[in-house]
Design an enzyme around this catalytic site. Sequence first.
Site, PDB file in Angstrom:
ATOM      1  NE  ARG A  37      -3.979  -2.174   1.787  1.00 48.29           N
ATOM      2  CZ  ARG A  37      -4.247  -3.017   2.681  1.00 48.29           C
ATOM      3  NH1 ARG A  37      -4.075  -2.998   3.750  1.00 48.29           N
ATOM      4  NH2 ARG A  37      -4.960  -4.124   2.176  1.00 48.29           N
ATOM      5  CB  CYS A  88      -0.920   4.631   9.001  1.00 49.85           C
ATOM      6  SG  CYS A  88      -2.385   5.254  10.022  1.00 49.85           S
TER       7      CYS A  88
END
Length: 166
Positions: A57, A118
């Site tokens: 990701r 994140c």
Amino acid sequence: MANWVKRDLPVTSDTTPAEPQTFHATLNPSLLKTFQDVQENLSSRRFQLVDARGEGRFRGPEPKPGEAGIEPGHIVGSVNLPFAGFLTPEGFQKPPHEIRRLFEEKGVDLKKPLTATCRRGVTACHLALASYVLGKDDTAVYDGAWSEWFHRAQPEHKAYEGRSQA
């Protein structure tokens, strides 16, 4: 929970009565970074920015399942240190010497200012906890994280592996 049950510790489906309590929290604004703080850091480099998401990701090839309107990628200049690396296969936190090694392998200097990020500011807290375990009690969190950055930042401030910038 899985480890609790595995250890045959007590569980119940009964409702446990709880007495209302008052919790007093005090915000330490130095531990919370904003979009503007991270944007300014692109040139000032006042703090290290470390992304706690998985490598796929972070780099770009692995999208978040069911996440419409946001592509994988990362903030330019950030370092990837997946929070899952701090855990044993059983889901427990690794010992401090192993956690320290992970930071060192990524070139993260725990003596310098550090901000964790994140996707939405949740798993970044695990990275802040891991640094705290090592004696660093001033790791900040950018809770707008990649979700905010993806929608607000200029294309040249977003990095994607294997394709041109947004």
